[in-house]
Design a protein around this motif. Structure first.
Motif, PDB file in Angstrom:
ATOM      1  N   THR A  25      79.961  25.031  37.511  1.00 17.36           N
ATOM      2  CA  THR A  25      81.278  25.621  37.294  1.00 17.36           C
ATOM      3  C   THR A  25      82.208  24.651  36.584  1.00 17.36           C
ATOM      4  O   THR A  25      82.956  25.033  35.678  1.00 17.36           O
ATOM      5  N   TYR A  26      82.156  23.374  36.941  1.00 21.49           N
ATOM      6  CA  TYR A  26      82.993  22.368  36.291  1.00 21.49           C
ATOM      7  C   TYR A  26      82.610  22.205  34.827  1.00 21.49           C
ATOM      8  O   TYR A  26      83.479  22.114  33.954  1.00 21.49           O
ATOM      9  N   ILE A  27      81.331  22.205  34.528  1.00 16.37           N
ATOM     10  CA  ILE A  27      80.887  22.094  33.139  1.00 16.37           C
ATOM     11  C   ILE A  27      81.325  23.318  32.344  1.00 16.37           C
ATOM     12  O   ILE A  27      81.797  23.198  31.205  1.00 16.37           O
ATOM     13  N   TYR A  29      83.913  25.179  32.937  1.00 17.51           N
ATOM     14  CA  TYR A  29      85.366  25.063  32.777  1.00 17.51           C
ATOM     15  C   TYR A  29      85.718  24.118  31.634  1.00 17.51           C
ATOM     16  O   TYR A  29      86.579  24.415  30.805  1.00 17.51           O
ATOM     17  N   LYS A  30      85.052  22.976  31.573  1.00 19.38           N
ATOM     18  CA  LYS A  30      85.329  22.016  30.504  1.00 19.38           C
ATOM     19  C   LYS A  30      84.928  22.577  29.140  1.00 19.38           C
ATOM     20  O   LYS A  30      85.612  22.358  28.142  1.00 19.38           O
ATOM     21  N   LEU A  31      83.828  23.311  29.074  1.00 17.59           N
ATOM     22  CA  LEU A  31      83.418  23.925  27.813  1.00 17.59           C
ATOM     23  C   LEU A  31      84.415  24.988  27.377  1.00 17.59           C
ATOM     24  O   LEU A  31      84.712  25.137  26.185  1.00 17.59           O
ATOM     25  N   ARG A  32      84.957  25.733  28.334  1.00 22.55           N
ATOM     26  CA  ARG A  32      85.963  26.748  28.013  1.00 22.55           C
ATOM     27  C   ARG A  32      87.245  26.108  27.501  1.00 22.55           C
ATOM     28  O   ARG A  32      87.879  26.606  26.568  1.00 22.55           O
ATOM     29  N   LEU A  33      87.650  25.002  28.102  1.00 21.32           N
ATOM     30  CA  LEU A  33      88.845  24.301  27.634  1.00 21.32           C
ATOM     31  C   LEU A  33      88.652  23.739  26.232  1.00 21.32           C
ATOM     32  O   LEU A  33      89.590  23.706  25.440  1.00 21.32           O
ATOM     33  N   ALA A  34      87.458  23.323  25.912  1.00 23.76           N
ATOM     34  CA  ALA A  34      87.187  22.763  24.589  1.00 23.76           C
ATOM     35  C   ALA A  34      87.253  23.836  23.502  1.00 23.76           C
ATOM     36  O   ALA A  34      87.557  23.529  22.351  1.00 23.76           O
ATOM     37  N   ARG A  35      86.991  25.077  23.848  1.00 30.93           N
ATOM     38  CA  ARG A  35      87.015  26.158  22.860  1.00 30.93           C
ATOM     39  C   ARG A  35      88.408  26.688  22.584  1.00 30.93           C
ATOM     40  O   ARG A  35      88.627  27.332  21.560  1.00 30.93           O
ATOM     41  N   GLN A  36      89.370  26.468  23.462  1.00 36.11           N
ATOM     42  CA  GLN A  36      90.709  26.995  23.278  1.00 36.11           C
ATOM     43  C   GLN A  36      91.442  26.219  22.196  1.00 36.11           C
ATOM     44  O   GLN A  36      91.282  25.001  22.083  1.00 36.11           O
TER      45      GLN A  36
END
Length: 69
Positions: A25-27, A29-36
Motif C-alpha cells: 500500500t505504501y509503494i 501511494y508513493k507511485l500515485r503521488l509521483a504521477r500527479q
C-alpha cells in the motif's frame, strides 16, 4: 499439531500478511503521488478553506441588526 500451535501459526501468518499489505500500500501511494502534476505554490497569506467575513457597514439600515431593539 495441537490447538496452541495452530493458533500461533494463524497469528504469525496474519501479522506477516498485514506487514506485506502495508508495504504494498505504501509503494502504491508513493507511485500515485509521483504521477500527479505538481501543485501551484499558494500565496502564504492566502486562506485555503475559509473566506473572510466582512460585517455590514454601520449605515446600511436596520435590517443588518435585526436582533437589536
Amino acid at each position: 499439531m495441537n490447538v496452541v500451535d495452530l493458533l500461533i501459526t494463524i497469528v504469525v501468518v496474519t501479522i506477516l500478511v498485514t506487514i506485506v499489505l502495508a508495504v504494498i500500500t505504501y509503494i502504491a501511494y508513493k507511485l500515485r503521488l509521483a504521477r500527479q502534476p505538481p501543485e501551484d505554490p499558494e500565496l502564504e497569506g492566502d486562506l485555503r478553506y475559509f473566506v473572510r467575513f466582512l460585517p455590514p457597514e454601520v449605515g446600511q439600515g436596520q435590517d443588518a441588526h435585526a436582533t437589536e431593539a
